[in-house]
Design an enzyme around this catalytic site. Structure first.
Site, mmCIF file in Angstrom:
data_model
loop_
_atom_site.group_PDB
_atom_site.id
_atom_site.type_symbol
_atom_site.label_atom_id
_atom_site.label_comp_id
_atom_site.label_asym_id
_atom_site.label_seq_id
_atom_site.Cartn_x
_atom_site.Cartn_y
_atom_site.Cartn_z
ATOM 1 N N HIS A 265 0.844 -1.013 -0.383
ATOM 2 C CA HIS A 265 -0.102 0.370 0.178
ATOM 3 C C HIS A 265 1.157 1.145 -0.103
ATOM 4 O O HIS A 265 0.874 2.041 0.982
ATOM 5 C CB HIS A 265 -0.868 0.609 1.511
ATOM 6 C CG HIS A 265 -1.987 0.339 1.660
ATOM 7 N ND1 HIS A 265 -2.047 2.389 1.189
ATOM 8 C CD2 HIS A 265 -3.333 0.677 0.925
ATOM 9 C CE1 HIS A 265 -3.046 2.810 1.105
ATOM 10 N NE2 HIS A 265 -4.189 1.872 1.928
ATOM 11 N N GLU B 21 -1.091 1.568 -5.711
ATOM 12 C CA GLU B 21 -0.451 0.128 -4.936
ATOM 13 C C GLU B 21 -0.450 -0.870 -5.628
ATOM 14 O O GLU B 21 -1.483 -1.402 -6.618
ATOM 15 C CB GLU B 21 -1.692 0.098 -3.746
ATOM 16 C CG GLU B 21 -2.625 1.398 -3.011
ATOM 17 C CD GLU B 21 -3.361 1.817 -1.668
ATOM 18 O OE1 GLU B 21 -3.643 0.261 -1.637
ATOM 19 O OE2 GLU B 21 -3.887 2.738 -1.718
#
Ligand code: TA6
Length: 297
Positions: free
Chosen positions: A168, A271
């Site tokens: 992320h 991400e």
């Protein structure tokens, strides 16, 4: 805590290049300084907190309001979301591993003078209480003029399991309003801001409000074009057929106590994922690797 840091330094310190420090709030952090780059990686979550290649502005974004407490998620860096991405009923958002202390299994200097850290985490009673599968997870972080992260999931049990996951990654940008993401043209996405409605990207992704999208069926590498800082960040990936793009914008930022006012202007998440319908089933004795390689063009 001091004894963990002492032990890490005794086992892994590389004079002038890698040392372990207490970041001031009781969490051990690997501090890397080489001619190629500087970086910081927390043992909690095996979370990259900073990476700045020599001669460039910082690439990885970390909130000024980030909270460093054992067991709390840190806003920014590269949280590892696993074995689920996003919400999962009443379970912790983004999975089990971003708030746990990982072990450092190995630290080395490779042939290209990059610092390589190999973190590991296995199941225990507390993970099995939330997700009842045996596993071994490794994150290899390679710090140099590029930043590589490879997350390997091994199924050490006797039943298959299915995961979603993400590296992320929070990026620094000069100004979100002058930033675009290339590489997702003509790609379908699930728009979280529109209750996960299906839509199709046309051209580059531009930012004029809250953006929270799971791009699906995409193995494409992406580029962040940052017109304010006049630089391009490249994200190459493997083992992933989805990409999430997120900026909370002004209103949603206010609901995030670990973001300072206006910080959304200087950050962007792109991400590397297996998220939404992109789910990975790992058979007993088998493994899957998700990887991202970041560079400044
Ligand atoms: O990746 C995007 C996202 O899932 C958003 O929906 C947003 O909530 C963000 O992650 C941050 O999640 P967190 O649990 O760290 O607050």
């Amino acid at each position: 805590m001091k004894s963990i840091i002492d032990t890490l330094n005794r086992r892994f310190r590389m004079a002038g290049q890698l040392q372990f420090v207490d970041n001031g709030n009781g969490l051990p952090v690997a501090d890397i300084q080489t001619p190629q780059a500087s970086a910081r990686v927390a043992l909690q979550g095996a979370q990259v907190l900073a990476w700045q290649p020599a001669g460039h502005k910082p690439v990885i974004w970390l909130s000024q309001a980030a909270v460093f407490e054992p067991g709390q998620a840190v806003r920014g860096g590269v949280p590892v979301c696993w074995p689920w991405f996003g919400a999962q009923g009443g379970l912790p958002a983004h999975g089990l591993v971003r708030t746990r202390l990982w072990a450092l299994r190995e630290a080395a200097m490779d042939a290209a003078s990059q610092v390589v850290l190999r973190f590991g985490l296995g199941d225990d009673a507390s993970t099995r209480a939330l997700w009842d599968f045996p596993f071994d997870l490794e994150l290899v972080v390679t710090v140099g003029a590029t930043l590589a992260m490879a997350l390997t999931t091994r199924n050490t049990g006797e039943k298959p399991f299915t995961i979603t996951q993400a590296l992320h990654t929070y990026f620094c940008v000069g100004n979100i309003g002058q930033t675009s993401v290339q590489g997702l043209d003509d790609t379908d996405y699930l728009d979280k801001v529109q209750n996960f409605a299906l839509a199709k990207q046309s051209g580059a992704v531009e930012f004029t409000g809250e953006t929270d999208r799971i791009y699906i069926n995409t193995t494409a590498d992406c580029r962040i074009e940052d017109r304010a800082w006049q630089r391009t960040l490249q994200i190459a990936k493997t083992g992933s057929t989805s990409t999430v793009v997120w900026n909370p914008w002004r209103e949603r930022e206010k609901a995030l106590p670990d973001m300072a006012a206006g910080e959304y202007l200087g950050m962007l998440c792109v991400e590397t994922c297996n998220a939404g319908p992109d789910q990975i089933t790992v058979a007993p004795g088998h493994a899957h690797t998700l990887s991202a390689r970041l560079s400044v063009a």
